[in-house]
Scaffold this motif. Structure first.
Motif, mmCIF file in Angstrom:
data_model
loop_
_atom_site.group_PDB
_atom_site.id
_atom_site.type_symbol
_atom_site.label_atom_id
_atom_site.label_comp_id
_atom_site.label_asym_id
_atom_site.label_seq_id
_atom_site.Cartn_x
_atom_site.Cartn_y
_atom_site.Cartn_z
ATOM 1 N N PRO A 155 0.373 -7.481 0.263
ATOM 2 C CA PRO A 155 0.291 -8.606 -0.833
ATOM 3 C C PRO A 155 1.502 -9.663 -0.297
ATOM 4 C CG PRO A 155 1.563 -6.566 -1.334
ATOM 5 C CD PRO A 155 0.991 -6.445 -0.083
ATOM 6 N N ALA A 156 1.177 -10.687 -0.732
ATOM 7 C CA ALA A 156 2.144 -11.781 -0.566
ATOM 8 C C ALA A 156 2.952 -11.890 -1.930
ATOM 9 C CB ALA A 156 1.247 -13.180 -0.687
ATOM 10 N N VAL A 216 -6.449 -11.735 -7.469
ATOM 11 C CA VAL A 216 -7.111 -10.547 -8.508
ATOM 12 C C VAL A 216 -7.604 -9.205 -7.671
ATOM 13 C CG1 VAL A 216 -9.460 -11.864 -8.255
ATOM 14 C CG2 VAL A 216 -8.996 -10.570 -10.037
ATOM 15 N N GLU A 217 -8.230 -9.434 -6.433
ATOM 16 C CA GLU A 217 -8.743 -8.332 -6.049
ATOM 17 C C GLU A 217 -7.655 -7.450 -5.393
ATOM 18 O OE1 GLU A 217 -11.774 -8.813 -2.878
ATOM 19 O OE2 GLU A 217 -12.553 -10.707 -3.935
ATOM 20 N N ILE A 218 -6.525 -7.966 -5.100
ATOM 21 C CA ILE A 218 -5.256 -7.434 -4.611
ATOM 22 C C ILE A 218 -4.753 -6.405 -5.948
ATOM 23 C CG2 ILE A 218 -2.709 -7.209 -4.072
ATOM 24 C CD1 ILE A 218 -4.596 -7.948 -1.612
ATOM 25 N N LYS A 219 -4.785 -6.818 -6.984
ATOM 26 C CA LYS A 219 -4.324 -6.248 -8.212
ATOM 27 C C LYS A 219 -5.291 -5.298 -8.812
ATOM 28 C CE LYS A 219 -0.909 -9.689 -9.575
ATOM 29 N NZ LYS A 219 -0.568 -10.689 -10.495
ATOM 30 N N GLU A 220 -6.793 -5.724 -8.535
ATOM 31 C CA GLU A 220 -7.706 -4.409 -8.834
ATOM 32 C C GLU A 220 -7.638 -3.261 -7.965
ATOM 33 O OE1 GLU A 220 -11.281 -6.488 -8.498
ATOM 34 O OE2 GLU A 220 -11.375 -7.246 -10.343
ATOM 35 N N LYS A 221 -7.131 -3.522 -6.606
ATOM 36 C CA LYS A 221 -7.026 -2.574 -5.641
ATOM 37 C C LYS A 221 -5.890 -1.798 -5.847
ATOM 38 C CE LYS A 221 -7.541 -1.593 -0.807
ATOM 39 N NZ LYS A 221 -8.970 -1.171 -1.016
ATOM 40 N N THR A 254 3.100 -6.368 -7.358
ATOM 41 C CA THR A 254 3.484 -7.834 -7.130
ATOM 42 C C THR A 254 2.771 -8.488 -6.098
ATOM 43 O OG1 THR A 254 5.742 -7.255 -8.069
ATOM 44 C CG2 THR A 254 5.684 -9.286 -7.046
ATOM 45 N N CYS A 255 2.268 -9.518 -6.631
ATOM 46 C CA CYS A 255 1.333 -10.307 -5.532
ATOM 47 C C CYS A 255 1.037 -11.862 -6.255
ATOM 48 C CB CYS A 255 -0.164 -9.665 -5.489
ATOM 49 S SG CYS A 255 -1.017 -10.595 -4.555
ATOM 50 N N ILE A 256 1.490 -12.701 -5.350
ATOM 51 C CA ILE A 256 0.960 -14.252 -5.548
ATOM 52 C C ILE A 256 0.032 -14.565 -4.673
ATOM 53 C CG2 ILE A 256 2.184 -16.196 -5.840
ATOM 54 C CD1 ILE A 256 3.338 -14.284 -7.683
ATOM 55 N N GLU A 257 -1.108 -15.057 -5.360
ATOM 56 C CA GLU A 257 -2.165 -15.917 -4.687
ATOM 57 C C GLU A 257 -3.084 -14.989 -3.614
ATOM 58 O OE1 GLU A 257 -1.050 -19.528 -2.843
ATOM 59 O OE2 GLU A 257 -0.526 -20.330 -5.005
ATOM 60 N N GLY A 258 -2.686 -13.816 -3.383
ATOM 61 C CA GLY A 258 -3.540 -12.910 -2.495
ATOM 62 C C GLY A 258 -2.805 -12.205 -1.360
ATOM 63 N N GLY A 259 -3.401 -11.786 -0.453
ATOM 64 C CA GLY A 259 -2.827 -10.905 0.751
ATOM 65 C C GLY A 259 -3.876 -10.308 1.531
ATOM 66 N N LEU A 260 -3.637 -9.469 2.689
ATOM 67 C CA LEU A 260 -4.348 -9.086 3.377
ATOM 68 C C LEU A 260 -4.531 -7.468 3.419
ATOM 69 C CD1 LEU A 260 -2.772 -10.238 6.689
ATOM 70 C CD2 LEU A 260 -4.769 -11.118 5.499
ATOM 71 N N TRP A 261 -5.894 -7.020 3.417
ATOM 72 C CA TRP A 261 -6.327 -5.576 3.472
ATOM 73 C C TRP A 261 -6.535 -5.583 5.024
ATOM 74 C CZ3 TRP A 261 -6.021 -1.032 2.327
ATOM 75 C CH2 TRP A 261 -6.971 -0.157 2.561
ATOM 76 N N LEU A 262 -6.107 -4.378 5.565
ATOM 77 C CA LEU A 262 -6.285 -3.921 6.931
ATOM 78 C C LEU A 262 -6.862 -2.250 7.010
ATOM 79 C CD1 LEU A 262 -3.329 -5.569 7.179
ATOM 80 C CD2 LEU A 262 -4.187 -5.579 9.623
ATOM 81 N N PRO A 263 -8.180 -2.258 6.804
ATOM 82 C CA PRO A 263 -8.603 -1.098 6.687
ATOM 83 C C PRO A 263 -8.220 0.188 7.926
ATOM 84 C CG PRO A 263 -10.444 -2.635 6.423
ATOM 85 C CD PRO A 263 -9.175 -3.399 7.088
ATOM 86 N N ASP A 270 -4.548 5.168 -2.599
ATOM 87 C CA ASP A 270 -4.590 6.121 -1.560
ATOM 88 C C ASP A 270 -4.009 5.475 -0.222
ATOM 89 O OD1 ASP A 270 -5.739 8.442 -0.271
ATOM 90 O OD2 ASP A 270 -6.814 7.068 0.903
ATOM 91 N N HIS A 271 -3.910 4.009 -0.071
ATOM 92 C CA HIS A 271 -3.551 3.252 0.953
ATOM 93 C C HIS A 271 -1.963 3.136 1.215
ATOM 94 C CE1 HIS A 271 -4.033 0.711 -2.590
ATOM 95 N NE2 HIS A 271 -2.708 0.138 -2.254
ATOM 96 N N SER A 272 -1.665 2.690 2.333
ATOM 97 C CA SER A 272 -0.137 2.399 2.376
ATOM 98 C C SER A 272 0.226 0.986 2.230
ATOM 99 C CB SER A 272 0.500 3.032 3.864
ATOM 100 O OG SER A 272 0.510 4.460 3.770
ATOM 101 N N LEU A 273 1.300 0.611 2.198
ATOM 102 C CA LEU A 273 1.682 -0.876 1.992
ATOM 103 C C LEU A 273 2.627 -1.551 2.900
ATOM 104 C CD1 LEU A 273 2.339 -0.267 -2.057
ATOM 105 C CD2 LEU A 273 0.610 -1.794 -0.908
ATOM 106 N N SER A 274 2.573 -2.630 3.151
ATOM 107 C CA SER A 274 3.389 -3.314 3.887
ATOM 108 C C SER A 274 3.982 -4.622 3.256
ATOM 109 C CB SER A 274 2.974 -3.894 5.418
ATOM 110 O OG SER A 274 3.719 -4.475 6.143
ATOM 111 N N SER A 275 5.133 -4.837 2.716
ATOM 112 C CA SER A 275 5.655 -5.927 2.060
ATOM 113 C C SER A 275 6.997 -5.618 1.984
ATOM 114 C CB SER A 275 4.909 -6.100 0.771
ATOM 115 O OG SER A 275 5.365 -7.246 0.175
ATOM 116 N N LEU A 276 8.122 -6.465 2.337
ATOM 117 C CA LEU A 276 9.550 -6.298 2.361
ATOM 118 C C LEU A 276 9.720 -4.905 2.811
ATOM 119 C CD1 LEU A 276 10.364 -7.512 -1.422
ATOM 120 C CD2 LEU A 276 10.646 -8.565 1.067
ATOM 121 N N GLY A 277 9.397 -4.471 3.827
ATOM 122 C CA GLY A 277 9.399 -3.107 4.534
ATOM 123 C C GLY A 277 7.894 -2.725 4.433
ATOM 124 N N TYR A 278 7.888 -1.295 4.191
ATOM 125 C CA TYR A 278 6.701 -0.758 3.849
ATOM 126 C C TYR A 278 6.787 0.671 3.087
ATOM 127 C CZ TYR A 278 8.560 2.773 7.443
ATOM 128 O OH TYR A 278 9.480 3.519 7.862
#
Length: 368
Positions: free
Chosen positions: A95-96, A125-130, A135-144, A237-245
């Motif tokens: 997420p951004a 909206v999709e980031i926050k649904e997922k 915390t997310c502003i305007e969107g981000g990336l999903w890497l399956p 279920d996923h992991s996160l990468s944002s300000l570290g991980y």
């Protein structure tokens, strides 16, 4: 033990074990010597990510496809030598956190050629649904394609796999190699190892080796913490990468996760610290404030990795001693780079192919 080998590798981390594997695949006799235990250095973090989108802009990693294929295949192969699972193909969400970050990430995404299905831009909206509560502003990336790994367990299983294949692994003593007219000799407590070639894959320990004093390494201390939620299971279920991980090894029904990492360029010792705890908790609070509020730290780990000016590893022969080699500086991308670069270096050694300029030791020596 009294044996002769084609290669003796010092260090049983990601670099050392990957190189031992690639050398053994070509029927070379290989010995690995580790002063502590397998994966005891910076390689052995309890939680890491295979994430091909790195940095604040989520830039596609160097040689991403080749590196990813190499580590993904190796994780699957080595998994049969572990009693407990040590990795999950669970994807990584990026997420951004600010408008500026979102703009740079989206721009980089649009100008990058990604393999089909590897990377998707998702609106806010999709980031926050997922991931509700993030915390997310305007969107981000999903890497399956993202993979979460307990790297320490992976390396322990890797060691078992290599020993079954015939690689000799000796742990528990710090080697003091002597150069002779026929190669290298190492003696200690009944061990007598003769090797035609010696490889330093000693990570942070490389800084104290006189042979490599002219290599421009930068030590960076990284701390991670295992958190436990005191309320509900994680629910994602996923992991996160944002300000570290955030490495999610247990899945949605688990209540533990690993938060990493600090990037300490100035440090007095290598042990976990209160500073690390506070830093990691602050980062978690920024990304997932609800989860941070109901979580406590139950374990902490630290290690020191080596980086270089171009943030790429260093591979090659010593400029004056042709049977002395260096494989170091994998930095924070050791999990992604290790197996691919080991195969690349063995191809260089056996077939004379040129090393990639970005990782060759010559780029470092030319500056000295």
């Amino acid at each position: 033990m009294n044996s002769s080998f084609d290669y003796c590798i010092l260090g049983a981390g990601l670099a050392g074990l990957s190189l031992a594997d690639s050398l053994q695949e070509h029927d070379l006799e290989v010995c690995v010597i580790e002063k502590d235990d397998i994966g005891s250095g910076a390689s052995g973090t309890p939680g890491g990510l295979v994430n091909p989108a790195t940095g604040r802009r989520a830039t596609k990693s160097w040689k991403a496809e080749a590196c990813y294929e190499a580590i993904a295949e190796n994780l699957e192969m080595v998994s049969h030598y572990s009693k407990t699972p040590f990795y999950r193909n669970n994807g990584v969400l990026r997420p951004a956190l600010t408008k500026k970050m979102a703009g740079k990430m989206r721009e980089r995404f649009r100008e990058t050629t990604w393999s089909e299905g590897w990377c998707h831009w998702l609106p806010e909206v999709e980031i926050k649904e997922k991931h509700p509560g993030i915390t997310c502003i305007e969107g981000g990336l999903w890497l399956p394609v993202g993979i979460t790994v307990d790297v320490g367990r992976y390396l322990q299983a890797y060691g078992s796999y290599l020993q079954e294949k015939g690689v000799h692994i000796i742990t528990g003593f710090e080697p003091k190699p002597n150069n002779s007219s026929t190669g290298w000799e190492i003696r200690h407590n009944g061990h007598h190892v003769d090797a035609e070639n010696l490889v330093y894959a000693t990570g942070y320990g490389t800084l104290s080796v006189e042979y490599w004093k002219n290599i421009d390494f930068h030590p960076i201390k990284g701390q991670v913490a295992t958190f436990q939620s005191n309320s509900d299971p994680l629910g994602f279920d996923h992991s996160l990468s944002s300000l570290g991980y955030i490495a999610n090894l247990g899945g949605a029904e688990d209540n533990t996760f690993i938060q990493g990492s600090t990037y300490e360029h100035d440090f007095e010792d290598t042990a976990p610290s209160t500073y690390g705890k506070d830093y990691l908790r602050k980062r978690l609070r920024r990304i997932l404030p609800g989860l941070e509020e109901h979580s406590e730290i139950i374990d902490q780990w630290s290690g020191v990795r080596l980086s270089t000016p171009n943030r790429k590893p260093v591979l090659g022969r010593h400029p004056e001693i042709q049977n002395l080699h260096l494989f170091a500086g994998l930095g924070s991308k050791g999990l992604l780079y290790g197996k691919f670069l080991a195969e690349h270096y063995v191809d260089h050694l056996l077939n004379g192919t040129d090393l990639f300029d970005e990782i060759s030791i010559h780029r470092m020596l030319e500056k000295n």
